[in-house]
Design a protein around this motif. Structure first.
Motif, PDB file in Angstrom:
ATOM      1  N   GLY A 187     -16.682   2.750   3.900  1.00  0.00           N
ATOM      2  CA  GLY A 187     -15.893   3.039   5.085  1.00  0.00           C
ATOM      3  C   GLY A 187     -14.415   3.196   4.788  1.00  0.00           C
ATOM      4  N   GLY A 188     -13.883   2.323   3.934  1.00  0.00           N
ATOM      5  CA  GLY A 188     -12.467   2.397   3.597  1.00  0.00           C
ATOM      6  C   GLY A 188     -12.108   3.680   2.882  1.00  0.00           C
ATOM      7  N   LEU A 189     -12.934   4.094   1.912  1.00  0.00           N
ATOM      8  CA  LEU A 189     -12.648   5.330   1.184  1.00  0.00           C
ATOM      9  C   LEU A 189     -12.789   6.546   2.085  1.00  0.00           C
ATOM     10  CD1 LEU A 189     -14.334   4.693  -2.291  1.00  0.00           C
ATOM     11  CD2 LEU A 189     -11.954   4.345  -1.623  1.00  0.00           C
ATOM     12  N   ALA A 190     -13.820   6.564   2.954  1.00  0.00           N
ATOM     13  CA  ALA A 190     -13.978   7.691   3.871  1.00  0.00           C
ATOM     14  C   ALA A 190     -12.779   7.804   4.804  1.00  0.00           C
ATOM     15  CB  ALA A 190     -15.263   7.540   4.675  1.00  0.00           C
ATOM     16  N   THR A 191     -12.265   6.666   5.257  1.00  0.00           N
ATOM     17  CA  THR A 191     -11.094   6.677   6.129  1.00  0.00           C
ATOM     18  C   THR A 191      -9.887   7.230   5.392  1.00  0.00           C
ATOM     19  OG1 THR A 191     -11.926   4.788   7.383  1.00  0.00           O
ATOM     20  CG2 THR A 191      -9.572   5.220   7.516  1.00  0.00           C
ATOM     21  N   ALA A 192      -9.705   6.814   4.159  1.00  0.00           N
ATOM     22  CA  ALA A 192      -8.582   7.318   3.368  1.00  0.00           C
ATOM     23  C   ALA A 192      -8.679   8.823   3.169  1.00  0.00           C
ATOM     24  CB  ALA A 192      -8.534   6.602   2.021  1.00  0.00           C
ATOM     25  N   ILE A 193      -9.885   9.333   2.921  1.00  0.00           N
ATOM     26  CA  ILE A 193     -10.057  10.780   2.746  1.00  0.00           C
ATOM     27  C   ILE A 193      -9.732  11.512   4.043  1.00  0.00           C
ATOM     28  CG2 ILE A 193     -11.719  12.615   2.264  1.00  0.00           C
ATOM     29  CD1 ILE A 193     -13.262  10.464   0.588  1.00  0.00           C
ATOM     30  N   ALA A 194     -10.296  11.032   5.144  1.00  0.00           N
ATOM     31  CA  ALA A 194     -10.084  11.701   6.432  1.00  0.00           C
ATOM     32  C   ALA A 194      -8.602  11.772   6.777  1.00  0.00           C
ATOM     33  CB  ALA A 194     -10.857  10.965   7.527  1.00  0.00           C
ATOM     34  N   LEU A 195      -7.861  10.706   6.500  1.00  0.00           N
ATOM     35  CA  LEU A 195      -6.428  10.689   6.796  1.00  0.00           C
ATOM     36  C   LEU A 195      -5.637  11.545   5.812  1.00  0.00           C
ATOM     37  CD1 LEU A 195      -6.192   6.884   7.588  1.00  0.00           C
ATOM     38  CD2 LEU A 195      -5.762   8.737   9.222  1.00  0.00           C
ATOM     39  N   THR A 196      -6.028  11.530   4.553  1.00  0.00           N
ATOM     40  CA  THR A 196      -5.351  12.345   3.552  1.00  0.00           C
ATOM     41  C   THR A 196      -5.513  13.827   3.862  1.00  0.00           C
ATOM     42  OG1 THR A 196      -5.686  10.648   1.844  1.00  0.00           O
ATOM     43  CG2 THR A 196      -5.229  12.889   1.096  1.00  0.00           C
TER      44      THR A 196
END
Length: 411
Positions: free
Chosen positions: A15-24
């Motif tokens: 979840g944390g990595l997916a969130t970082a990708i979506a925001l990036t």
């Protein structure tokens, strides 16, 4: 604050990595802080349902998902005791796994899915060995405090650090600790080439249902691995943890009277792990100000709808859209995110509990009638159409009304 506020994500899991990708992808400066010294996911198999696949496709991961995942066209559920086919769940239309719900239903080896997510980020933005021990909320930002590391400041903090979230603890203290749910899980992996190819049925995904327990078996990495995950009701407290070593004989003893096909799978188990399932009651305590919780930190749920990681992926996409839309007012963006996401997550938490009670019920005739009636209505046997059919790209800003689980079906 600039038009590109800095964002810190606490937790380097799925979840944390997916969130970082979506925001990036939307132009934010994002750093991920993971407490362990390496990225890694414990446990082999994970299911990603179509609406979560859509969220990941929307942030540019569609091609990589197709490369490493198994597309599942359906699932067979059998009696644990007779081998009788109870119901078939169709997850495809006209043989295409994307046609029924608009995107495939996948199974992944967790390590493969984590690699897909990690590869999509600049490695310099992933900070390992950073165990968050506290937060200081300021008017225009948040200071993260780490054990043995320098403090880091960000305009916004996202807590993606699981059911025992340190970020949640900072916000809400210990008033609502996770509780044992009365269910335990066994997990094992088998060499997929060592057993008959038809053992898992035409879709490579077979469930086995008994009174007070069930087992899910499916292939990973093509047919290289058979993943086994079981769930049992128990009156005994079971320790929490994903890597507690279990006894294969004890695991087999939990499923007496197994049909020969199922016993063949159980007999092949040489090592296994076990853990207790913990959770919380649905809560509106998802964050405040410039601090936001996602995934299990906000809405842990039983795995009976297969929505733990899927809901974190929905969170990731919807959160990125709100922060992008309201860049000049992140506190309002996070409040709008909560307003949209909380009703859906609560409904899915209720659905997960209802599924557990229905599948584990001793009333076989009631279960059969429920499965058949939902199938006649064009739904899945567990009533999952409203979950799978969600469109994150068009519904990210919509506060939908969701069904209440029917108490009759949850007995």
């Amino acid at each position: 604050m600039s038009d590109s506020p800095s964002i810190a994500v606490v937790g380097g899991g799925l979840g944390g990595l997916a969130t970082a990708i979506a925001l990036t992808v939307r132009g934010f400066e994002v750093d991920v802080f993971e407490r362990t010294n390496r990225l890694g996911e414990v446990g082999a198999g994970i299911n990603i349902s179509p609406q979560a696949t859509k969220a990941l496709q929307a942030i540019g991961l569609g091609a990589r998902l197709a490369e490493v995942g198994n597309q599942i066209t359906g699932q067979i559920q059998r009696s644990m005791y007779t081998g009788e086919e109870l119901v078939e769940t169709g997850l495809a239309k006209n043989g295409n796994a994307a046609d029924r719900f608009g995107a495939p239903y996948y199974t992944f080896h967790r390590a493969d899915l984590l690699d897909v997510l990690a590869d999509a980020l600049d490695s310099s933005r992933i900070h390992l060995g950073h165990r968050c021990v506290g937060l200081v909320e300021e008017e225009d930002g948040v200071v993260l405090q780490f054990d043995g590391r320098n403090d880091r400041r960000a305009d916004i903090v996202i807590g993606a650090d699981g059911i025992h979230s340190q970020v949640r603890r900072h916000l809400y203290g210990e008033e609502d600790p996770p509780q044992f749910t009365g269910q335990m899980v066994w997990r094992a992996q088998l060499d997929g080439t060592s057993l008959p190819s038809d053992l898992l049925g035409p879709h490579g995904f077979c469930g086995w249902i008994g009174k007070g327990c069930h087992m899910m078996t499916y292939y990973l990495r093509g047919t290289d691995i058979i993943n086994i995950t079981t769930q049992s009701d128990t009156d005994e407290w079971v320790e929490e943890g994903w890597s507690i070593t279990g006894d294969p004989d004890e695991m087999r003893a939990c499923f007496p009277g197994a049909t020969p096909q199922l016993q063949q799978l159980l007999d092949a188990v040489t090592s296994c792990s076990k853990w207790g399932l913990f959770g919380r009651q649905p809560s509106h305590d998802w964050g405040r100000g410039r601090v936001q919780l996602i995934g299990d930190a906000a809405h842990p749920m039983l795995p009976n709808a297969g929505q733990g990681a899927a809901q974190a992926f929905e969170d990731a996409y919807v959160l990125s859209r709100w922060l992008d839309t309201l860049r000049s007012d992140p506190e309002l963006a996070l409040a709008r995110f909560r307003d949209v996401r909380i009703p859906r997550a609560h409904a899915i938490q209720r659905q997960s509990l209802a599924n557990s009670k229905l599948v584990h019920a001793g009333d076989w005739e009631q279960r059969r009638q429920t499965f058949e009636e939902r199938t006649r209505q064009g739904d899945t046997p567990l009533g999952m159409n409203w979950i799978y059919g969600y469109e994150p790209q068009s519904e990210w800003d919509t506060r939908n009304v969701y069904p209440l689980s029917d108490p009759l079906h949850a007995q």
